[in-house]
Write a protein that holds these residues in place. Structure first.
Motif, mmCIF file in Angstrom:
data_model
loop_
_atom_site.group_PDB
_atom_site.id
_atom_site.type_symbol
_atom_site.label_atom_id
_atom_site.label_comp_id
_atom_site.label_asym_id
_atom_site.label_seq_id
_atom_site.Cartn_x
_atom_site.Cartn_y
_atom_site.Cartn_z
ATOM 1 N N PRO A 135 0.773 -1.306 0.074
ATOM 2 C CA PRO A 135 -0.041 0.029 0.012
ATOM 3 C C PRO A 135 0.842 1.427 -0.102
ATOM 4 O O PRO A 135 1.938 1.081 0.632
ATOM 5 C CB PRO A 135 -0.846 -0.172 1.480
ATOM 6 C CG PRO A 135 -0.710 -1.611 1.653
ATOM 7 C CD PRO A 135 0.560 -1.962 1.264
ATOM 8 N N SER A 136 0.351 2.156 -0.698
ATOM 9 C CA SER A 136 0.927 3.615 -0.668
ATOM 10 C C SER A 136 0.015 4.597 -0.261
ATOM 11 O O SER A 136 -1.311 4.219 -0.382
ATOM 12 C CB SER A 136 1.790 3.876 -1.917
ATOM 13 O OG SER A 136 0.851 4.134 -2.835
ATOM 14 N N ASP A 137 0.481 5.830 -0.137
ATOM 15 C CA ASP A 137 -0.688 6.850 -0.194
ATOM 16 C C ASP A 137 -1.796 6.759 -0.775
ATOM 17 O O ASP A 137 -3.164 7.126 -0.306
ATOM 18 C CB ASP A 137 0.036 8.286 -0.115
ATOM 19 C CG ASP A 137 1.092 8.619 0.951
ATOM 20 O OD1 ASP A 137 0.948 7.824 1.873
ATOM 21 O OD2 ASP A 137 1.624 9.590 0.880
ATOM 22 N N GLU A 138 -1.755 6.790 -2.185
ATOM 23 C CA GLU A 138 -2.711 6.819 -2.827
ATOM 24 C C GLU A 138 -3.397 5.583 -3.533
ATOM 25 O O GLU A 138 -3.887 5.624 -4.678
ATOM 26 C CB GLU A 138 -2.668 7.809 -3.981
ATOM 27 C CG GLU A 138 -2.612 9.340 -3.447
ATOM 28 C CD GLU A 138 -2.744 10.490 -4.470
ATOM 29 O OE1 GLU A 138 -2.814 10.141 -5.673
ATOM 30 O OE2 GLU A 138 -2.693 11.485 -4.251
ATOM 31 N N GLY A 139 -2.815 4.648 -3.141
ATOM 32 C CA GLY A 139 -3.135 3.361 -3.796
ATOM 33 C C GLY A 139 -2.019 2.088 -3.638
ATOM 34 O O GLY A 139 -1.791 1.817 -2.461
ATOM 35 N N LYS A 154 2.176 0.460 -4.389
ATOM 36 C CA LYS A 154 3.453 0.864 -4.959
ATOM 37 C C LYS A 154 3.835 -0.524 -5.425
ATOM 38 O O LYS A 154 3.829 -1.473 -4.425
ATOM 39 C CB LYS A 154 4.325 1.325 -4.011
ATOM 40 C CG LYS A 154 5.755 1.581 -4.461
ATOM 41 C CD LYS A 154 6.801 2.116 -3.566
ATOM 42 C CE LYS A 154 7.377 0.870 -2.555
ATOM 43 N NZ LYS A 154 8.567 1.562 -1.851
ATOM 44 N N PHE A 164 3.806 3.612 -9.169
ATOM 45 C CA PHE A 164 2.455 3.766 -8.135
ATOM 46 C C PHE A 164 1.273 3.979 -8.978
ATOM 47 O O PHE A 164 1.121 4.486 -10.069
ATOM 48 C CB PHE A 164 2.718 5.205 -7.622
ATOM 49 C CG PHE A 164 4.038 5.394 -6.601
ATOM 50 C CD1 PHE A 164 3.892 5.126 -5.223
ATOM 51 C CD2 PHE A 164 5.264 5.497 -7.053
ATOM 52 C CE1 PHE A 164 4.912 5.044 -4.309
ATOM 53 C CE2 PHE A 164 6.187 5.374 -6.297
ATOM 54 C CZ PHE A 164 6.280 5.266 -4.802
ATOM 55 N N VAL A 165 0.167 3.312 -8.536
ATOM 56 C CA VAL A 165 -1.015 2.914 -8.998
ATOM 57 C C VAL A 165 -2.194 3.207 -8.218
ATOM 58 O O VAL A 165 -2.043 2.683 -7.146
ATOM 59 C CB VAL A 165 -1.059 1.526 -9.656
ATOM 60 C CG1 VAL A 165 -2.439 1.541 -10.599
ATOM 61 C CG2 VAL A 165 0.117 1.178 -10.495
ATOM 62 N N LYS A 166 -3.132 3.721 -8.539
ATOM 63 C CA LYS A 166 -4.381 4.026 -7.707
ATOM 64 C C LYS A 166 -5.283 2.892 -8.037
ATOM 65 O O LYS A 166 -6.262 2.819 -8.954
ATOM 66 C CB LYS A 166 -5.086 5.367 -8.081
ATOM 67 C CG LYS A 166 -4.371 6.666 -7.927
ATOM 68 C CD LYS A 166 -5.501 7.789 -8.184
ATOM 69 C CE LYS A 166 -4.503 9.045 -7.878
ATOM 70 N NZ LYS A 166 -5.131 10.233 -8.156
ATOM 71 N N ALA A 167 -4.948 1.671 -6.967
ATOM 72 C CA ALA A 167 -5.801 0.422 -7.315
ATOM 73 C C ALA A 167 -5.565 0.003 -6.032
ATOM 74 O O ALA A 167 -4.791 0.239 -5.397
ATOM 75 C CB ALA A 167 -5.151 -0.101 -8.685
ATOM 76 N N SER A 168 -6.502 -1.443 -6.072
ATOM 77 C CA SER A 168 -6.055 -2.360 -5.061
ATOM 78 C C SER A 168 -5.965 -3.639 -5.675
ATOM 79 O O SER A 168 -6.144 -3.709 -6.812
ATOM 80 C CB SER A 168 -7.364 -2.384 -3.971
ATOM 81 O OG SER A 168 -8.451 -2.617 -4.673
ATOM 82 N N PRO A 199 -8.838 -0.434 -10.326
ATOM 83 C CA PRO A 199 -9.091 0.845 -9.833
ATOM 84 C C PRO A 199 -9.783 1.080 -8.684
ATOM 85 O O PRO A 199 -11.040 0.556 -8.512
ATOM 86 C CB PRO A 199 -9.420 1.699 -11.049
ATOM 87 C CG PRO A 199 -9.388 0.582 -12.189
ATOM 88 C CD PRO A 199 -9.498 -0.532 -11.638
#
Lengths: 61, 61
Positions: B26-30, B32, B42-46, B61
């Motif tokens: 996990p990273s700040d916005e999704g 890493k 870095f991806v905005k996803a799970s 996403p």
């Protein structure tokens, strides 16, 4: 074979819940894990992190 | 080595976003993603699903 061991993180501690996991996919109440022997396990969790070269998959409730 | 290719599922279609992925966390916005060459994305996803014997990781996403 590139299976991995699945750990669930509870109280910041990873606890092994299944070895030799091949697939993980969403199920009604969380995740369905299937290992290379065809055994299934259902867990109320989501996939948190992966460390594939170390053969580790981390789940969180 | 047990790295995998990471696909993002958009409109029910998996699209390759990174090859030879080692770790996902996990990273700040999704998420890493780091591959075996040390490259980061870095991806905005799970993390949606895994098929490790096929070397595939599916993100949503």
């Amino acid at each position: 074979m590139c299976e991995a061991n699945a750990y669930i993180i509870e109280n910041d501690e990873p606890r092994l819940i299944m070895e030799a996991v091949d697939t993980i996919e969403p199920s009604d109440e969380g995740l369905k894990l299937v290992n290379i022997f065809g055994e299934q396990k259902f867990v109320k969790a989501s996939i948190h992190a992966l460390s594939l070269v170390d053969h580790k998959v981390y789940l969180k409730p």
